[in-house]
Design a protein around this motif. Structure first.
Motif, mmCIF file in Angstrom:
data_model
loop_
_atom_site.group_PDB
_atom_site.id
_atom_site.type_symbol
_atom_site.label_atom_id
_atom_site.label_comp_id
_atom_site.label_asym_id
_atom_site.label_seq_id
_atom_site.Cartn_x
_atom_site.Cartn_y
_atom_site.Cartn_z
ATOM 1 N N LEU A 12 0.806 -1.224 0.000
ATOM 2 C CA LEU A 12 0.000 0.000 0.000
ATOM 3 C C LEU A 12 0.836 1.270 0.000
ATOM 4 C CD1 LEU A 12 -2.644 -1.046 2.672
ATOM 5 C CD2 LEU A 12 -2.758 -1.333 0.192
ATOM 6 N N GLU A 13 2.007 1.204 0.592
ATOM 7 C CA GLU A 13 2.844 2.397 0.724
ATOM 8 C C GLU A 13 4.304 1.966 0.671
ATOM 9 O OE1 GLU A 13 3.513 5.889 4.067
ATOM 10 O OE2 GLU A 13 2.831 3.916 4.723
ATOM 11 N N ASN A 14 5.086 2.689 -0.090
ATOM 12 C CA ASN A 14 6.533 2.470 -0.102
ATOM 13 C C ASN A 14 7.202 3.796 -0.439
ATOM 14 O OD1 ASN A 14 5.540 2.338 -2.758
ATOM 15 N ND2 ASN A 14 7.294 1.178 -3.449
ATOM 16 N N ARG A 15 7.820 4.382 0.585
ATOM 17 C CA ARG A 15 8.475 5.668 0.389
ATOM 18 C C ARG A 15 9.570 5.844 1.431
ATOM 19 N NH1 ARG A 15 6.238 9.385 4.180
ATOM 20 N NH2 ARG A 15 4.352 8.549 5.108
ATOM 21 N N ALA A 16 10.443 6.794 1.150
ATOM 22 C CA ALA A 16 11.495 7.155 2.101
ATOM 23 C C ALA A 16 11.490 8.670 2.249
ATOM 24 C CB ALA A 16 12.851 6.675 1.615
ATOM 25 N N LEU A 17 11.646 9.131 3.474
ATOM 26 C CA LEU A 17 11.692 10.559 3.760
ATOM 27 C C LEU A 17 12.621 10.783 4.945
ATOM 28 C CD1 LEU A 17 10.585 13.424 3.185
ATOM 29 C CD2 LEU A 17 8.760 12.923 4.819
ATOM 30 N N ASP A 18 13.621 11.612 4.760
ATOM 31 C CA ASP A 18 14.555 11.967 5.832
ATOM 32 C C ASP A 18 15.167 10.743 6.512
ATOM 33 O OD1 ASP A 18 14.090 14.687 5.378
ATOM 34 O OD2 ASP A 18 12.425 14.738 6.814
ATOM 35 N N GLY A 19 15.518 9.726 5.711
ATOM 36 C CA GLY A 19 16.192 8.552 6.254
ATOM 37 C C GLY A 19 15.277 7.512 6.871
ATOM 38 N N THR A 20 13.964 7.735 6.796
ATOM 39 C CA THR A 20 13.002 6.762 7.314
ATOM 40 C C THR A 20 12.246 6.133 6.153
ATOM 41 O OG1 THR A 20 12.708 7.953 9.396
ATOM 42 C CG2 THR A 20 10.961 6.427 8.764
ATOM 43 N N VAL A 21 12.256 4.811 6.097
ATOM 44 C CA VAL A 21 11.528 4.075 5.071
ATOM 45 C C VAL A 21 10.157 3.712 5.637
ATOM 46 C CG1 VAL A 21 11.481 1.946 3.711
ATOM 47 C CG2 VAL A 21 13.626 3.190 4.017
ATOM 48 N N SER A 22 9.123 3.954 4.835
ATOM 49 C CA SER A 22 7.751 3.639 5.229
ATOM 50 C C SER A 22 7.198 2.572 4.291
ATOM 51 C CB SER A 22 6.869 4.888 5.146
ATOM 52 O OG SER A 22 7.350 5.901 5.992
ATOM 53 N N LEU A 23 6.750 1.473 4.865
ATOM 54 C CA LEU A 23 6.112 0.400 4.111
ATOM 55 C C LEU A 23 4.786 0.069 4.781
ATOM 56 C CD1 LEU A 23 9.110 -2.082 3.642
ATOM 57 C CD2 LEU A 23 8.143 -0.559 1.916
ATOM 58 N N SER A 24 3.747 -0.042 3.983
ATOM 59 C CA SER A 24 2.451 -0.487 4.502
ATOM 60 C C SER A 24 1.951 -1.614 3.608
ATOM 61 C CB SER A 24 1.437 0.655 4.512
ATOM 62 O OG SER A 24 1.826 1.648 5.430
ATOM 63 N N PHE A 25 1.378 -2.628 4.248
ATOM 64 C CA PHE A 25 0.904 -3.813 3.548
ATOM 65 C C PHE A 25 -0.584 -4.010 3.801
ATOM 66 C CE2 PHE A 25 5.352 -4.470 4.593
ATOM 67 C CZ PHE A 25 5.887 -4.863 3.382
ATOM 68 N N GLY A 26 -1.265 -4.611 2.828
ATOM 69 C CA GLY A 26 -2.684 -4.864 2.969
ATOM 70 C C GLY A 26 -3.035 -6.313 2.677
ATOM 71 N N SER A 27 -4.158 -6.735 3.251
ATOM 72 C CA SER A 27 -4.705 -8.069 3.012
ATOM 73 C C SER A 27 -5.972 -7.921 2.187
ATOM 74 C CB SER A 27 -5.047 -8.756 4.335
ATOM 75 O OG SER A 27 -3.904 -8.904 5.136
ATOM 76 N N ALA A 28 -6.044 -8.657 1.084
ATOM 77 C CA ALA A 28 -7.230 -8.604 0.227
ATOM 78 C C ALA A 28 -8.358 -9.400 0.863
ATOM 79 C CB ALA A 28 -6.900 -9.173 -1.148
ATOM 80 N N ILE A 29 -9.555 -8.825 0.779
ATOM 81 C CA ILE A 29 -10.745 -9.510 1.268
ATOM 82 C C ILE A 29 -11.696 -9.652 0.093
ATOM 83 C CG2 ILE A 29 -12.713 -9.415 2.850
ATOM 84 C CD1 ILE A 29 -10.951 -7.622 4.658
ATOM 85 N N LEU A 30 -11.919 -10.894 -0.327
ATOM 86 C CA LEU A 30 -12.838 -11.193 -1.417
ATOM 87 C C LEU A 30 -13.930 -12.087 -0.857
ATOM 88 C CD1 LEU A 30 -10.189 -11.941 -4.166
ATOM 89 C CD2 LEU A 30 -11.540 -9.860 -3.913
ATOM 90 N N ASP A 31 -15.158 -11.618 -0.926
ATOM 91 C CA ASP A 31 -16.279 -12.324 -0.322
ATOM 92 C C ASP A 31 -17.394 -12.476 -1.346
ATOM 93 O OD1 ASP A 31 -18.075 -13.452 1.421
ATOM 94 O OD2 ASP A 31 -18.547 -11.585 2.451
#
Length: 98
Positions: free
Chosen positions: A35-54
């Motif tokens: 969901l998110e992959n970026r770096a700012l001021d030496g900090t790496v940000s990663l966010s992950f998601g789980s797909a929900i299919l119903d």
């Protein structure tokens, strides 16, 4: 230590010290999406998601984890993933019997 944390009896070497590992009961999440992959001021940000299919319902994405790390940890994560992926994609060939 709060009520939902427990001592694992395991340690992690940090420098010349051994730090105790404490488990706060975080559940294992299977992730399907980045969901998110970026770096700012030496900090790496990663966010992950789980797909929900119903069934026939519209798909949804549940945020599974939001990680923030410095460049040292980001590089260690990259190297670890690189080695795991190489090992998985190129398993050792079984030796032929004589």
């Amino acid at each position: 230590m709060s009520g939902n944390q427990s001592k694992t009896g395991k340690t992690l070497s940090v420098g010349i010290e051994n730090w105790e590992i404490i488990d706060n009961g975080t559940t294992v999440q299977h992730v399907d999406l980045l969901l998110e992959n970026r770096a700012l001021d030496g900090t790496v940000s990663l966010s992950f998601g789980s797909a929900i299919l119903d069934g026939a319902n519209r798909g949804q994405v549940l945020v599974a984890a939001r990680l923030r790390m410095n460049m040292v940890i980001a590089q260690a994560l990259r190297d670890t993933l690189d080695q795991i992926i190489k090992d998985e994609l190129n398993p050792p060939k079984p030796e032929k019997p004589n």
